[in-house]
Design a protein around this motif. Structure first.
Motif, short mmCIF file in Angstrom:
data_model
loop_
_atom_site.label_atom_id
_atom_site.label_comp_id
_atom_site.label_asym_id
_atom_site.label_seq_id
_atom_site.Cartn_x
_atom_site.Cartn_y
_atom_site.Cartn_z
N THR A 170 -7.76 -4.98 -7.16
CA THR A 170 -7.12 -4.38 -6.02
C THR A 170 -7.33 -5.14 -4.74
O THR A 170 -6.76 -4.80 -3.72
CB THR A 170 -7.66 -2.95 -5.82
OG1 THR A 170 -9.05 -3.04 -5.58
CG2 THR A 170 -7.40 -2.12 -7.05
N GLU A 171 -8.14 -6.18 -4.78
CA GLU A 171 -8.42 -6.91 -3.55
C GLU A 171 -7.90 -8.34 -3.60
O GLU A 171 -7.71 -8.97 -2.60
CB GLU A 171 -9.93 -6.90 -3.27
CG GLU A 171 -10.40 -5.51 -2.95
CD GLU A 171 -11.89 -5.41 -3.03
OE1 GLU A 171 -12.42 -5.35 -4.15
OE2 GLU A 171 -12.54 -5.42 -1.99
N GLY A 172 -7.74 -8.89 -4.79
CA GLY A 172 -7.04 -10.14 -4.95
C GLY A 172 -7.70 -11.33 -4.32
O GLY A 172 -8.90 -11.46 -4.28
N VAL A 446 -4.37 -6.15 3.99
CA VAL A 446 -4.14 -6.85 2.72
C VAL A 446 -2.63 -7.00 2.54
O VAL A 446 -1.87 -6.06 2.76
CB VAL A 446 -4.78 -6.07 1.54
CG1 VAL A 446 -4.25 -4.66 1.45
CG2 VAL A 446 -4.58 -6.81 0.23
N ASN A 450 -2.12 -9.31 -2.37
CA ASN A 450 -3.54 -8.98 -2.28
C ASN A 450 -4.35 -10.07 -1.60
O ASN A 450 -5.51 -10.29 -1.93
CB ASN A 450 -4.14 -8.65 -3.66
CG ASN A 450 -3.94 -7.20 -4.02
OD1 ASN A 450 -3.26 -6.46 -3.32
ND2 ASN A 450 -4.51 -6.79 -5.13
N ILE A 585 -8.22 -0.25 -3.35
CA ILE A 585 -9.13 -1.18 -2.68
C ILE A 585 -10.47 -0.49 -2.53
O ILE A 585 -10.61 0.47 -1.76
CB ILE A 585 -8.57 -1.63 -1.32
CG1 ILE A 585 -7.23 -2.35 -1.52
CG2 ILE A 585 -9.57 -2.54 -0.61
CD1 ILE A 585 -6.54 -2.70 -0.25
N LEU A 638 0.98 -11.72 -7.92
CA LEU A 638 0.09 -10.63 -8.35
C LEU A 638 0.83 -9.65 -9.24
O LEU A 638 0.38 -9.34 -10.36
CB LEU A 638 -0.46 -9.91 -7.12
CG LEU A 638 -1.13 -8.56 -7.39
CD1 LEU A 638 -2.52 -8.76 -7.96
CD2 LEU A 638 -1.14 -7.69 -6.16
N TYR A 696 -1.53 2.04 -7.30
CA TYR A 696 -1.23 0.65 -6.95
C TYR A 696 0.19 0.43 -6.44
O TYR A 696 0.44 -0.52 -5.70
CB TYR A 696 -1.49 -0.27 -8.14
CG TYR A 696 -2.91 -0.20 -8.64
CD1 TYR A 696 -3.97 -0.62 -7.84
CD2 TYR A 696 -3.21 0.31 -9.90
CE1 TYR A 696 -5.27 -0.54 -8.28
CE2 TYR A 696 -4.52 0.38 -10.36
CZ TYR A 696 -5.54 -0.04 -9.54
OH TYR A 696 -6.84 0.05 -9.99
N TYR A 722 5.31 -5.34 -2.40
CA TYR A 722 5.07 -6.47 -3.30
C TYR A 722 6.28 -7.40 -3.45
O TYR A 722 6.21 -8.34 -4.22
CB TYR A 722 4.67 -5.94 -4.68
CG TYR A 722 3.47 -5.03 -4.65
CD1 TYR A 722 2.21 -5.51 -4.37
CD2 TYR A 722 3.61 -3.65 -4.88
CE1 TYR A 722 1.11 -4.66 -4.33
CE2 TYR A 722 2.52 -2.80 -4.84
CZ TYR A 722 1.27 -3.31 -4.57
OH TYR A 722 0.19 -2.48 -4.54
#
Length: 826
Positions: A170-172, A446, A450, A585, A638, A696, A722
């Protein structure tokens, strides 16, 4: 028996083969764009077979092995040529999650091998024949999340870590490599190194290549000291004589030193070495000339001591100013090593530290002038970058001066770009390490891939409830009354106070706690790594029933631990009870990574620090815009990678349509032991009982299976965050370069001066004791336990101030025991 053994061996060999993935690695070439997207030209090619269960750190080790790159000198960036519906895209392999997605691709029956492109990024600082290699080392984020060490962001004396972390799903990505970035800033004479994941970047954004006051003299001065030799200034003459004395391992004393004259002699009695120089006559300049010189030394050359009288902080500064400029986070220990390598002398730590501070002043000006310059820079910044918000507060002490209190700044491109990001902000703080103390506050968002999105900064004199309230209120002003805004932080009491105000209460905003800080608090209280890991697992579960099972397990192990956990509202730390506000996150890694990138900058004068953030973000935006051109798909890498993984999983799902309820499906999956699991997908309500779609914002394998059963495109369930188009708009705003300092608007009003009570005391700088696995500030969580190390308690009487050996209670018990006889029987 032999046949059975042979069959078993063949099956074992086949199972082993099934666990292997073929990688075709290419390096020393160039990544290009072809008709199908990503491609590669030239370089070397090598195929390797790796285990399907390999960790990201082990994959990196393999890449270093096949390329032969020196880990102490280079970082390796891994790019996967990932297939999508319209060709290939660049997919960064920079954490455990991306590694697993790449390995899933390698096991696809239609993929014979995975193509990896390897790029090396230098960690060294070159300075001619005396090049110093600075080893970048630091703790990696544990891929298995059993123990999650914090990136050290304390004093620069005990940290030289690379800020790149392994972030979770979730943070990439952290800061991306910017090797191909360009800089369109007019006043910069040479583009800075664009490596944002490395602390060793050149700060030409806040200082040109020329450093005023740095002396340039020949290195072979021992051959050029002679009568009649001219020097532009007295300081240059002094530097040349120091260079000679140090290289010859001789020392001298000053007989006379005035603005017009310099007279020196050898320190040892009987030696005839003398030097006399004076201001050149009939000259309007400050040129000095050697009028008398008796050399070389006639004394016996002494043995090399640990230090040298002429090897002072000013001389060292002239030798390291380029190194400091190239890597602001260079430590005094590295300076000590460099001087020993060049001059064979072991200088003291304090002398190295003072030399570094002098180098900062030569590059950026002194700290007091920097505070006075700050209002002019703010005016120029707001004039050229419309929409930038800067709030400067100071307290007037007279008509001529005003004491600095705090400053907040957010650049207009960040403000505009955040409108295309998810409404999640991570906040964190770190201490300044320059001449004047203070706290740097950072707010980070973010983006759609991500990646980190730096939003706002502030410098405050002290970290308290007032400072955090002011910082958060300014953030509220720049993002507007955005519904559903989620703030993620550690457990600092002052943050809890600031977030408890009515305007930050639900549903106006949502406050969530960093999972890793909470787990560290727990471990500090109970010293039980096993339960700590269970707590971390519980926090990450996206389904309430899975969360409940782990909590029940903790209860069976320790009722005290369960009670401690129960005192903290579950929605603040557990993903299953989050109500879909934190987008999965779970930590403050984003802000902490920015802290690490700015680690060297935290020692800069205040105006230089603000300017540095401007140029770093400018380069960061440019690089992100360039990445968009390589995205040959509708969504960011992602999500493309996730969708590819989930499509494969969906092939094994069984879908049942509930005819009495439109758009609702039962999706049956199989667990690791073959047991069936049922999830309910409601396409109309855009929900799945697994929770991933709601958390997500892109479809899970259950939603994909349901969509495929009715020939519906699952990509319609991907949130706009996204989309590549949204990602491009996020980084579309431009940073506009500032004019030369001479064109900055004048400041009308009292001169800003630094807070006198924040000046660091004399003596060796005290290193920051990291009092916790994660944090440096000794913070408290929700509940009575300290996150930082408090006074140690005696293990016997449980009281602070002494240990068991000196405990009076223990000594009293010992005296009360019967005395043992030491006599021997007759």
């Amino acid at each position: 028996m032999q046949i059975c053994s042979l069959t078993s061996t063949l099956q074992s060999t086949q199972n082993m083969a099934d666990q292997m993935v073929t990688l075709m690695c290419r390096w020393n070439g160039k990544i290009t764009t072809a008709s199908q997207g990503l491609d590669y030209e030239g370089g070397k090619l090598k195929g390797v077979r790796i285990n399907y269960n390999i960790l990201h750190s082990e994959l990196l080790d393999k890449m270093y092995e096949i390329t032969g790159y020196n880990r102490r000198q280079f970082d390796i960036k891994i790019t996967c040529r990932y297939p999508v519906s319209r060709g290939y895209i660049a997919y960064m392999i920079d954490d455990l999650d991306s590694t697993e997605i790449m390995l899933e691709l390698g096991r696809h029956p239609e993929v014979h091998a995975v193509e990896l492109y390897l790029e090396k990024e230098a960690l060294h600082i070159g300075s001619g024949k005396d090049a110093l290699v600075v080893v970048q080392s630091g703790p990696d984020y544990d891929e298995r999340r059993d123990e999650s060490p914090h990136i050290n962001v304390g004093s620069e004396e005990n940290q030289t870590g690379d800020p790149v972390q392994e972030l979770n799903e979730t943070e990439g990505n952290a800061w991306v490599s910017e090797a191909n970035a360009t800089n369109n800033i007019e006043e910069v004479e040479r583009a800075p190194i664009d490596e944002l994941t490395n602390a060793s970047w050149v700060s030409d954004a806040v200082a040109s290549n020329h450093v005023p006051g740095v002396l340039i003299v020949p290195e072979n001065v021992k051959d050029v000291l002679h009568v009649g030799q001219n020097f532009q200034t007295k300081q240059q003459l002094q530097h040349a004589v120091k260079e000679y004395a140090i290289r010859e391992h001789q020392q001298y004393i000053v007989l006379e030193s005035t603005p017009l004259l310099l007279a020196l002699k050898c320190k040892h009695k009987g030696c005839l070495w003398r030097l006399r120089a004076s201001l050149k006559k009939n000259s309007s300049s400050s040129c000095f000339v050697i009028t008398k010189y008796a050399g070389p030394h006639t004394c016996v050359k002494p043995s090399i001591n640990q230090d040298h009288a002429q090897l002072d902080a000013e001389f060292i500064c002239s030798k390291i100013v380029g190194m400091v400029k190239a890597q602001l986070s260079i430590t005094p220990a590295a300076i000590q090593a460099h001087m020993e390598n060049v001059y064979d002398y072991n200088i003291s730590y304090m002398k190295a530290w003072k030399a570094k501070q002098k180098a900062f002043e030569k590059i950026f000006g002194n700290w007091e002038e920097s505070y006075a310059l700050l209002p002019r820079y703010i005016s120029a910044l707001k004039m050229t970058n419309s929409g930038t918000i800067v709030m400067l507060q100071s307290e007037n002490v007279s008509d001529q001066s005003s004491v600095f209190e705090r400053v907040f700044w957010a650049f207009s491109p960040s403000i505009e770009g955040f409108k295309r990001c998810r409404p999640v902000i991570s906040i964190d703080s770190t201490q300044l390490s320059g001449k004047y103390g203070g706290i740097l506050l950072i707010a980070t968002g973010v983006d759609g891939n991500n990646g980190l999105f730096p939003l706002a900064f502030a410098i405050v004199v002290k970290e308290n409830g007032s400072s955090w309230s002011w910082f958060l209120d300014n953030i509220r002003d720049i993002v507007g009354n955005q519904s559903g805004l989620c703030i993620i932080s550690d457990c600092h009491n002052d943050i809890l106070v600031a977030m408890s105000r009515p305007e930050w209460q639900e549903p106006n905003a949502f406050h969530r706690i960093c999972m890793r800080h909470l787990a560290s608090n727990f471990n500090r209280r109970f010293h039980d790594a096993a339960i700590k890991n269970l707590l971390t697992r519980a926090a990450e579960q996206n389904q309430p029933q899975k969360y409940d099972r782990i909590i029940e397990l903790i209860t069976n192990i320790s009722l005290n631990a369960r009670q401690w956990i129960g005192e903290i509202p579950a929605q603040q730390w557990a993903l299953a009870h989050d109500d879909f506000h934190r987008f999965g996150i779970m930590t403050t890694n984003m802000s902490e990574t920015v802290n690490s990138v700015l680690k060297g900058a935290r020692a800069l004068p205040i105006t230089a620090l603000v300017r540095l953030t401007f140029y770093r973000l400018s380069t960061y935006f440019i690089t992100r815009r360039e990445q968009v051109a390589a995205y040959g798909s509708e969504f960011t890498p992602l999500v493309e990678g996730k969708l590819a993984c989930y499509r494969k999983r969906a092939l094994g799902h069984e879908v049942k349509w509930l005819n009495d309820v439109p758009e609702v499906f039962e999706v049956i999956t199989r667990g690791t032991k073959g047991e069936p699991h049922t999830h309910v997908v409601n396409l109309g309500a855009r929900t799945c009982t697994c929770g991933k779609l709601q958390i997500y914002g892109y479809p899970c394998s259950h939603v994909i299976a349901a969509c495929q059963s009715i020939m519906l495109d699952p990509q319609t369930f991907v949130d706009d965050w996204y989309k590549v188009d949204t990602f491009a708009l996020t980084y579309a705003p431009d940073f506009r370069s500032l004019p030369d300092i001479g064109s900055w608007p004048p400041h009308e009003g009292p001169t800003i001066v630094p807070p006198p009570d924040r000046e660091r005391s004399r003596g060796r700088p005290q290193s920051v004791q990291l009092q916790n696995e994660i944090d440096e500030h000794g913070r408290r969580c929700v509940g009575p336990e300290r996150e930082g190390r408090g006074p140690s308690n005696c293990s016997a009487c449980k009281k602070p101030g002494h240990n068991r050996r000196r405990c009076l209670l223990k000594q009293g018990e010992a005296s009360a025991l019967p005395q043992q006889s030491h006599s021997h029987p007759s």
